[in-house]
Design an enzyme around this catalytic site. Structure first.
Site, PDB file in Angstrom:
ATOM      1  N   SER A 167       0.808  -1.227   0.000  1.00  0.00           N
ATOM      2  CA  SER A 167       0.000   0.000   0.000  1.00  0.00           C
ATOM      3  C   SER A 167       0.840   1.275   0.000  1.00  0.00           C
ATOM      4  CB  SER A 167      -0.968  -0.007   1.187  1.00  0.00           C
ATOM      5  OG  SER A 167      -1.973  -0.960   0.959  1.00  0.00           O
TER       6      SER A 167
ATOM      7  N   LYS B  14      -9.118  -6.022  10.817  1.00  0.00           N
ATOM      8  CA  LYS B  14     -10.258  -5.415  10.114  1.00  0.00           C
ATOM      9  C   LYS B  14     -11.555  -5.469  10.917  1.00  0.00           C
ATOM     10  CE  LYS B  14      -8.734  -5.863   5.347  1.00  0.00           C
ATOM     11  NZ  LYS B  14      -8.893  -6.484   4.034  1.00  0.00           N
TER      12      LYS B  14
ATOM     13  N   GLY C 113     -12.428 -10.313   7.769  1.00  0.00           N
ATOM     14  CA  GLY C 113     -12.853  -9.013   7.245  1.00  0.00           C
ATOM     15  C   GLY C 113     -12.955  -8.997   5.730  1.00  0.00           C
ATOM     16  N   ALA C 114     -11.968  -9.557   5.041  1.00  0.00           N
ATOM     17  CA  ALA C 114     -11.988  -9.538   3.570  1.00  0.00           C
ATOM     18  C   ALA C 114     -13.116 -10.422   3.041  1.00  0.00           C
ATOM     19  CB  ALA C 114     -10.640  -9.995   3.020  1.00  0.00           C
TER      20      ALA C 114
ATOM     21  N   ASN D 156     -15.516 -21.449   5.902  1.00  0.00           N
ATOM     22  CA  ASN D 156     -14.356 -21.042   6.691  1.00  0.00           C
ATOM     23  C   ASN D 156     -13.768 -22.295   7.336  1.00  0.00           C
ATOM     24  OD1 ASN D 156     -12.972 -18.570   7.791  1.00  0.00           O
ATOM     25  ND2 ASN D 156     -13.415 -19.628   9.698  1.00  0.00           N
ATOM     26  N   ARG D 157     -12.479 -22.228   7.653  1.00  0.00           N
ATOM     27  CA  ARG D 157     -11.872 -23.408   8.282  1.00  0.00           C
ATOM     28  C   ARG D 157     -12.584 -23.741   9.590  1.00  0.00           C
ATOM     29  NH1 ARG D 157      -5.844 -21.496   7.939  1.00  0.00           N
ATOM     30  NH2 ARG D 157      -7.033 -19.586   8.271  1.00  0.00           N
ATOM     31  N   THR D 158     -13.009 -22.694  10.325  1.00  0.00           N
ATOM     32  CA  THR D 158     -13.838 -22.922  11.515  1.00  0.00           C
ATOM     33  C   THR D 158     -15.280 -22.648  11.096  1.00  0.00           C
ATOM     34  OG1 THR D 158     -12.029 -21.853  12.688  1.00  0.00           O
ATOM     35  CG2 THR D 158     -14.024 -22.300  13.963  1.00  0.00           C
TER      36      THR D 158
ATOM     37  N   ARG E 130     -17.461 -19.680  12.513  1.00  0.00           N
ATOM     38  CA  ARG E 130     -17.219 -18.314  12.011  1.00  0.00           C
ATOM     39  C   ARG E 130     -17.957 -18.089  10.693  1.00  0.00           C
ATOM     40  NH1 ARG E 130     -11.813 -15.295  11.936  1.00  0.00           N
ATOM     41  NH2 ARG E 130     -13.319 -13.621  11.975  1.00  0.00           N
TER      42      ARG E 130
ATOM     43  N   TYR F  13      -2.278 -11.032  -2.663  1.00  0.00           N
ATOM     44  CA  TYR F  13      -1.388 -10.705  -3.775  1.00  0.00           C
ATOM     45  C   TYR F  13       0.023 -11.189  -3.478  1.00  0.00           C
ATOM     46  CZ  TYR F  13      -0.578  -6.555  -0.804  1.00  0.00           C
ATOM     47  OH  TYR F  13      -0.314  -5.704   0.253  1.00  0.00           O
TER      48      TYR F  13
END
Ligand code: S3P
Length: 435
Positions: free
Chosen positions: A16, A63, A126-127, A147-149, A152, A207
């Site tokens: 960034s 986030k 967050g993403a 999600n892995r969990t 969540r 990225y």
């Protein structure tokens, strides 16, 4: 000069600063952007306040944890429960989520149609939440989060009013999805390449080397890398920060040009910061930790003149000291495997700033003002000793933008003991910090 940063843990890898600094230059905006290394979202908010930042970006893993710490939120932040952009409006911090625009921009640029399509989002951080929200807003006929969990994923789905699937069922869901957006940490994966069918679109938020990039040729899916997402969320962030449209081509060039390790900058680490910030304490520890040599510019000048800094100031004057300081910096900043503690005033010279920015990894130790004067008030510091506090404060405030614009990364050096700070710095500069 306006001051901005990106925070997260880790943060040394972030591109960034590159995108924003090139965009500020292209738009002729007097602003600088650095990396803020913090242990928590709470610490980030505190340092952002101490440094008087005009805004900052937030990345993983802060986030979501930053949300309750902000003064207000815009609609994207409320709907996603996650923030990646914070703007300082007269001392009050307002959070937004420009990842939503980032996802849509990346899919749009790749020609991926969202309306009426079935989408699967991997990752409920967050993403992932921003991606699910963007896909729903874009008119996807089904959006499911995995999600892995599992808990969540279920929780995120209820906030975003979309579906969720168990991690164990992801392969079946993948077979049905037209669009897959992976928001897992770099290097993590929930799916096999072979379950990604021909013609499907796959966007990876990361990225930094995607697990999914390699299979596109073999399996025939369309892979969209995270760089476009990075560029689009940054462009929207730029608008929040400056009130003007972002020069997107400049940002995209910066993202494409990024070369990782280059010209040996990572073998020259320079510590900058105000008197008393801890440069001479942390410098030797960091040098030992990295297996580098340590040089302190003040000590070099003392060796050169045969007198201590206070005596040099008194007998030869500040201009003489500055010239000696610059020449020592020039001599050392071309060596390899060195940690250099620059004197607090080394950044006053534009030539020094350019030298540091172009050839060294610059770490700013940014202790708050009271900690600096407490540590550096003695007779060894002619610029502070015997001066009243408002004069010292003025010096501190004047230099802040110079440290910020020269630095690659900032640490609050008063927040943790020197040993722990050394470990944190070593960990962050282990990432390829490049400009
Ligand atoms: C100075 C900082 C000092 C020393 C001199 C001037 C400054 O170094 O170079 O007293 O202008 O900030 P430290 O930052 O190591 O105290």
């Amino acid at each position: 000069m306006k001051a901005f940063a990106v925070t997260g843990r880790p943060i040394g890898f972030s591109r960034s600063p590159d995108l924003f600094n090139k965009a500020f230059a292209a738009a002729s905006i007097d602003a600088a952007y650095t990396r803020l290394a913090c242990a928590s979202a709470g610490e980030a908010v505190q340092i952002a306040k101490d440094l008087g930042l005009d805004g900052f970006n937030v990345t993983s893993p802060f986030k979501e944890s930053i949300v309750p710490l902000l003064d207000s939120l815009d609609a994207t932040a409320v709907s996603t429960g996650a923030v990646n952009t914070v703007v300082n409006r007269n001392g009050r911090f307002k959070g937004s989520n420009t990842d939503v625009e980032g996802v849509m921009g990346a899919l749009h640029a790749a020609g991926v149609e969202v309306r009426g399509r079935r989408a699967l989002v991997l990752g409920a951080g967050g993403a992932g939440k921003a991606a699910a929200y963007a896909l729903r807003k874009g008119g996807a006929s089904r959006v499911a989060i995995a999600n892995r969990t599992d808990a969540r994923a279920r929780e995120a789905a209820s906030v975003l009013r979309c579906d969720w699937v168990r991690a164990a069922d992801v392969t079946d869901e993948t077979a049905d999805a037209d669009i897959i957006v992976s928001c897992l940490p770099a290097g993590a994966s929930l799916i096999e390449h072979g379950s990604l069918l021909r013609g499907r679109a796959v966007l990876d938020a990361s990225y930094r080397g995607s697990m999914l990039a390699g299979g596109a040729g073999t399996w025939g899916y369309r892979f969209v890398g995270g760089t476009e997402w990075l560029v689009h969320q940054a462009a929207a962030g730029f608008r929040h920060f400056t009130g003007v449209e972002a020069p997107v081509p400049a940002m995209r060039n910066a993202a494409d040009e990024f070369s990782g390790r280059d010209n040996g900058r990572d073998s020259r680490v320079v510590l900058v910061g105000f008197m008393g910030a801890g440069k001479s304490t942390v410098g030797p520890l960091l040098a030992r930790r990295l297996g580098f040599e340590f040089h302190d510019i003040d000590w070099c000048v003392e060796g050169m003149t045969g007198a201590d800094v206070a005596t040099v100031f008194r007998t030869k004057g500040e201009a003489f000291f500055r010239a000696a300081e610059s020449s020592e910096l020039k001599r050392l900043a071309v060596r390899s495997n060195v940690v250099i503690a620059a004197g607090g005033g080394a950044v006053l010279s534009e030539e020094n700033r350019e030298l540091l920015a172009s050839s060294c990894t610059v770490v700013w130790l940014a202790a708050p003002f009271p900690a600096c004067v407490r540590r550096a008030g003695g007779p060894a510091r002619p610029l502070l000793h015997g001066k009243d506090e408002s004069e010292a404060r003025r010096l501190f405030d004047e230099r802040l933008p110079l440290y910020l614009s020269t630095s690659d990364i900032v640490f609050d050096s008063a927040a943790v003991p020197a040993g722990e700070l050394t470990e944190r710095i070593a960990g962050e500069i282990g990432f390829a910090i490049a400009r």
